[in-house]
Design an enzyme around this catalytic site. Sequence first.
Site, PDB file in Angstrom:
ATOM      1  N   SER A 118       0.851  -1.186   0.000  1.00  0.00           N
ATOM      2  CA  SER A 118       0.000   0.000   0.000  1.00  0.00           C
ATOM      3  C   SER A 118       0.885   1.234   0.000  1.00  0.00           C
ATOM      4  O   SER A 118       1.960   1.229   0.599  1.00  0.00           O
ATOM      5  CB  SER A 118      -0.901   0.046   1.238  1.00  0.00           C
ATOM      6  OG  SER A 118      -1.841  -0.989   1.227  1.00  0.00           O
ATOM      7  N   THR A 129      -7.266  -6.092   8.781  1.00  0.00           N
ATOM      8  CA  THR A 129      -8.407  -6.659   9.503  1.00  0.00           C
ATOM      9  C   THR A 129      -8.392  -6.304  10.980  1.00  0.00           C
ATOM     10  O   THR A 129      -9.340  -6.616  11.696  1.00  0.00           O
ATOM     11  CB  THR A 129      -8.433  -8.192   9.384  1.00  0.00           C
ATOM     12  OG1 THR A 129      -7.246  -8.733   9.968  1.00  0.00           O
ATOM     13  CG2 THR A 129      -8.542  -8.630   7.935  1.00  0.00           C
ATOM     14  N   ALA A 131      -6.751  -7.586  13.389  1.00  0.00           N
ATOM     15  CA  ALA A 131      -6.586  -8.727  14.285  1.00  0.00           C
ATOM     16  C   ALA A 131      -5.234  -8.647  14.990  1.00  0.00           C
ATOM     17  O   ALA A 131      -4.203  -8.469  14.343  1.00  0.00           O
ATOM     18  CB  ALA A 131      -6.706 -10.040  13.518  1.00  0.00           C
ATOM     19  N   VAL A 234      11.626   8.434   0.150  1.00  0.00           N
ATOM     20  CA  VAL A 234      13.005   8.355   0.622  1.00  0.00           C
ATOM     21  C   VAL A 234      13.755   7.405  -0.301  1.00  0.00           C
ATOM     22  O   VAL A 234      13.405   6.236  -0.440  1.00  0.00           O
ATOM     23  CB  VAL A 234      13.076   7.874   2.080  1.00  0.00           C
ATOM     24  CG1 VAL A 234      14.532   7.662   2.505  1.00  0.00           C
ATOM     25  CG2 VAL A 234      12.405   8.888   3.008  1.00  0.00           C
ATOM     26  N   HIS A 441       1.127 -11.002   5.191  1.00  0.00           N
ATOM     27  CA  HIS A 441       1.855 -11.077   6.457  1.00  0.00           C
ATOM     28  C   HIS A 441       3.328 -11.399   6.231  1.00  0.00           C
ATOM     29  O   HIS A 441       3.897 -12.267   6.882  1.00  0.00           O
ATOM     30  CB  HIS A 441       1.224 -12.150   7.363  1.00  0.00           C
ATOM     31  CG  HIS A 441      -0.175 -11.855   7.778  1.00  0.00           C
ATOM     32  ND1 HIS A 441      -0.998 -12.800   8.387  1.00  0.00           N
ATOM     33  CD2 HIS A 441      -0.914 -10.715   7.687  1.00  0.00           C
ATOM     34  CE1 HIS A 441      -2.174 -12.253   8.637  1.00  0.00           C
ATOM     35  NE2 HIS A 441      -2.150 -11.000   8.223  1.00  0.00           N
ATOM     36  N   THR A 487       0.932  -8.064  13.281  1.00  0.00           N
ATOM     37  CA  THR A 487       1.024  -6.631  13.587  1.00  0.00           C
ATOM     38  C   THR A 487       1.331  -6.360  15.048  1.00  0.00           C
ATOM     39  O   THR A 487       2.155  -5.503  15.372  1.00  0.00           O
ATOM     40  CB  THR A 487      -0.260  -5.907  13.169  1.00  0.00           C
ATOM     41  OG1 THR A 487      -0.495  -6.139  11.776  1.00  0.00           O
ATOM     42  CG2 THR A 487      -0.152  -4.412  13.417  1.00  0.00           C
TER      43      THR A 487
END
Length: 520
Positions: A118, A129, A131, A234, A441, A487
């Site tokens: 993204s 999500t 989670a 950057v 992930h 995360t």
Amino acid sequence: MSQRPYPASVDVAIVGSGPTASAYARILSEEAPNATIAMFEVGPTVSNPPGAHVKNIVDEERRVLAQRASEGPGAGAATVSSPGAVKSGERRARPGTYLLSDGYAFPGEDGLPVAAMSSNVGGMGAHWTAACPRPSGKERIGFVPDMDQLFNEAERLLGVTTHAFDGAPFSDIVHERLAAAVDEGRDPAAKVQPMPLAVHREPDGSLMWSGADVVMGDATRQNPRFELFDESLVTKVTHDGGTASGVEVQDRRTGTSHRVAARRVVVAADALRTPQLLWASGIRPDALGRYLNDQPQVVFASRIEGAVEAGRVEAKPTAGLTQQSGVAWVPYTDDMPFHGQIMQLDASPVPLAEDDPVVPGSIVGLGLFCAKDLQREDRVAFDDGVRDAYGMPAMRIHYKLTERDHEVIERAKAEIVRLGQAVGKPLDERPFVLPPGASLHYQGSTRMGLEDDGESVCSPDSEVWGVSGLFVAGNGVIPTPTACNPTLTAVALAVRGAMKIAKELESSLLMSESDNRIAK
């Protein structure tokens, strides 16, 4: 177009604006309030406040526009939310993300055909999500002694709760049926339970999902020494004599380049672009980009049996989400090396079916993420002779599933059918495995280690071996084979790195003040 006033120098330059980058900004704002901080994000601001989750945008048209604006060079391509349920083997990205145009697979390898990124303020944290399970067993990082305290702090920053869907009409039914099929013989911590989610409830009862805005908090937003620069690429981390000295930034609005000196640099660009930036900067530890780890993902859908008889209260809509069955969690164990999410369809990022028009919320999506064998040759490499859409060295992904990986996937397929049958009536006879990369992930590419032995990129404090003052952050730092959503772990590790920087800056400031007093 006028030139923006980039600072000539700061104490800390942060590359990226997702949850881990924001955790650095937050901890530094709290623990080193005199430090000047500049955050650089290649993508635009797509939500208000900056970094907020796009799921909180109630208006569907505005939400779609925010997602498209996050898709960088891939904007306009078909996504998994394009008309029709997703089908096995399709190469489509999730809304708000974009795929690599090439270099995602090579002959004889599985590759990561749907590896996605993204480009927006908030990063993937604007689309995730939410989670936030804690890892267990072999998922945990054994050489970091204070992980539980770090998890506590990460949960604070993310706003994690297990009560988001209390009272939802089908949550108890789903939980009870899963528990009957799973819990026997498991330790209490590994039994079926509500998924810890980064979400909070507004006074009107609606749910607001955490993005980087929540992680930053008022402490960062109200910090007069913090600045966020969007649409700022950057292109290089500068370093001198084994010490990071700043960054070179390209203003995407004007095309002009700027050099910003910094006492500390944090690269939190994501698990693919963080090693890309280090490579482009001539910082190339032996393990850079290696041990790349995705989580094979198996999905299924099932209709809750007896939903009509169970009755149903009117579900309250909330920013495109109704409170129906919520999200249940089947934790990973070393014996069952996959992590389960059973969630109402509109909470799932992968549309597996159309919802039931007669009893809305009666269909749930099931997903199992599998732990993968870690291999040094699974890697993202970079081609200096080819440039990507941002002018950076092009990515080349080498990735193979092992025999054990295939065995675990087959076990997961059997297990997910069993769980689907326990919940209700499956909508299909067979589950399917999403293409590699679908989990989003990605881990291991800037992995943490105890020593500089060529098998890791950074120390337990996330400082890059051989380049003092340079820190890496994000899922790529995680060195273990995980199945659970990463995360929370990544933010926990970012807290540790940020605390080290804060202590060093505060100590340096005190020494400077002491020297000034002596000089007077």
